[in-house]
Design a protein around this motif. Structure first.
Motif, PDB file in Angstrom:
ATOM      1  N   UNK A  19      50.376  35.773  91.563  1.00 55.83           N
ATOM      2  CA  UNK A  19      49.906  36.213  92.884  1.00 55.83           C
ATOM      3  C   UNK A  19      50.368  35.299  94.016  1.00 55.83           C
ATOM      4  N   UNK A  20      50.735  35.919  95.129  1.00 57.97           N
ATOM      5  CA  UNK A  20      51.174  35.272  96.365  1.00 57.97           C
ATOM      6  C   UNK A  20      52.583  34.683  96.287  1.00 57.97           C
ATOM      7  N   UNK A  21      53.223  34.765  95.122  1.00 55.19           N
ATOM      8  CA  UNK A  21      54.572  34.196  95.023  1.00 55.19           C
ATOM      9  C   UNK A  21      55.592  35.032  95.787  1.00 55.19           C
ATOM     10  N   UNK A  22      55.362  36.338  95.930  1.00 55.18           N
ATOM     11  CA  UNK A  22      56.334  37.189  96.624  1.00 55.18           C
ATOM     12  C   UNK A  22      56.438  36.855  98.099  1.00 55.18           C
ATOM     13  N   UNK A  23      55.384  36.288  98.696  1.00 52.10           N
ATOM     14  CA  UNK A  23      55.418  35.935 100.118  1.00 52.10           C
ATOM     15  C   UNK A  23      56.523  34.929 100.381  1.00 52.10           C
TER      16      UNK A  23
END
Length: 346
Positions: A286-290
């Motif tokens: 989670x949140x790595x795509x940002x």
């Protein structure tokens, strides 16, 4: 001294590197604000003003027959949030007003990402691509498309970063690839498979990303001994890569995407691979795509102080790959890695 929202937006758009479509959306929101009978200057904006403005935008969307008025109002809310946050950072206003909650909106746009079974089918369909006219490279066009699919999946890059479609695009060149483990920008830990550099088309932001084993193997497979540092890495065999991608979808039997609200079918485009990348990275970490996709985020602390590179580094080196992507890594070029079934090489 009072300053109008329109003046602030002009300064905001001059300071930010936004696409033409995004700038048009911001100007549309400002036009709605100026035409609103209760508009006030930036330093006088309170929560009640924003709430009444969004209610008016919502009501106008219903009057004009909009199918999703909540989304229209929430888009205007996000524009105001970005503008007011920037105005506060530039000391145009002393404090940020509290924004009202978003309006309920309908999120039924349908599936806009490719499943791993679709990616496997696309990968093996590249063996059926015909040889382009005048093709003189030592590998087939299928090799380039397989490597491109791997890069799209792992980094979510823009289409122009892989296949140069316009004059302003900066594609990945061989000098942008470092095979040494040391980071080329001198920051972060070593990557045993090397590094990849590219620049986003929309924001021109620079990225230094580690290569995992799958990316490293596929880029090695298309590198010619005579390749020059300023040569483009990928060659799709055409000046219209999206058209070639739709042919690839037909060969792979991937059905067009369908809008669940209207039932309309639309062909897949290469930009959908960016959405696919974001989907699987958020599912994996989670949140790595940002950080990996270079999305803009709110908050001064997050933008200037939070160090996100270790998260992106770990996510890229550990994300599970589609089964077909591991075929070349395992030495099965032209064979399915699970059943060793042969695929015809065009």
């Amino acid at each position: 001294m009072s300053i109008s929202l329109e003046s602030v937006v002009v300064k905001y758009l001059e300071a930010k590197k936004l696409s033409r479509g995004t700038r048009k959306e911001y100007r549309s929101t400002v036009t709605k604000w100026v035409s609103w009978e209760s508009c006030v200057d930036v330093d006088e904006i309170e929560r009640i003003h924003v709430r009444e403005f969004l209610d008016r935008v919502y009501a106008n969307a219903i009057e004009n027959g909009g199918s999703n008025p909540g989304r229209t109002a929430n888009k205007a809310r996000e524009h105001l949030r970005a503008i007011l946050s920037w105005a506060w950072e530039q000391d145009f206003i002393e404090k940020l007003p509290r924004l009202p909650k978003p309006k309920p909106q309908r999120d039924v746009a349908g599936r806009h990402y490719l499943t791993k079974s679709d990616l496997n089918a696309l990968y093996f369909a590249t063996y059926q691509l015909p040889r382009p006219r005048g093709w003189k490279k030592n590998v087939t066009v299928g090799h380039h498309w397989r490597a491109a699919l791997v890069v799209f999946f792992n980094y979510g890059v823009d289409t122009g970063t892989v296949f140069k479609c316009a004059g302003f695009h900066e594609p990945i060149l061989w000098r942008h690839i470092t095979w040494q483990p040391e980071p080329p920008n001198g920051q972060g830990q070593d990557s045993r498979h090397g590094w990849l550099y590219y620049r986003r088309v929309k924001t021109q932001k620079q990225f230094y990303r580690p290569m995992n084993r799958v990316v490293h193997t596929h880029l090695k497979s298309i590198r010619a001994d005579s390749a020059q540092l300023d040569d483009a890495v990928f060659d799709g065999g055409t000046s219209r890569p999206n058209q070639q991608f739709q042919i690839l979808c037909d060969l792979a039997g991937v059905k067009p995407k369908r809008d669940m609200e209207t039932g309309e079918e639309r062909p897949w485009v290469l930009k959908d691979l960016r959405k696919t990348c974001a989907t699987y990275y958020d599912e994996h970490m989670p949140e790595s795509s940002i950080e990996i996709l270079g999305h803009s985020v709110g908050g001064v602390t997050y933008r200037h102080y939070a160090h996100r590179d270790p998260l992106a580094f770990k996510a890229i080196l550990s994300i599970p790959q589609p089964e077909a992507f591991n075929a070349l890594v395992q030495g099965f070029d032209g064979e399915c890695p699970c059943c060793r079934r042969k695929f015809l090489q065009a």
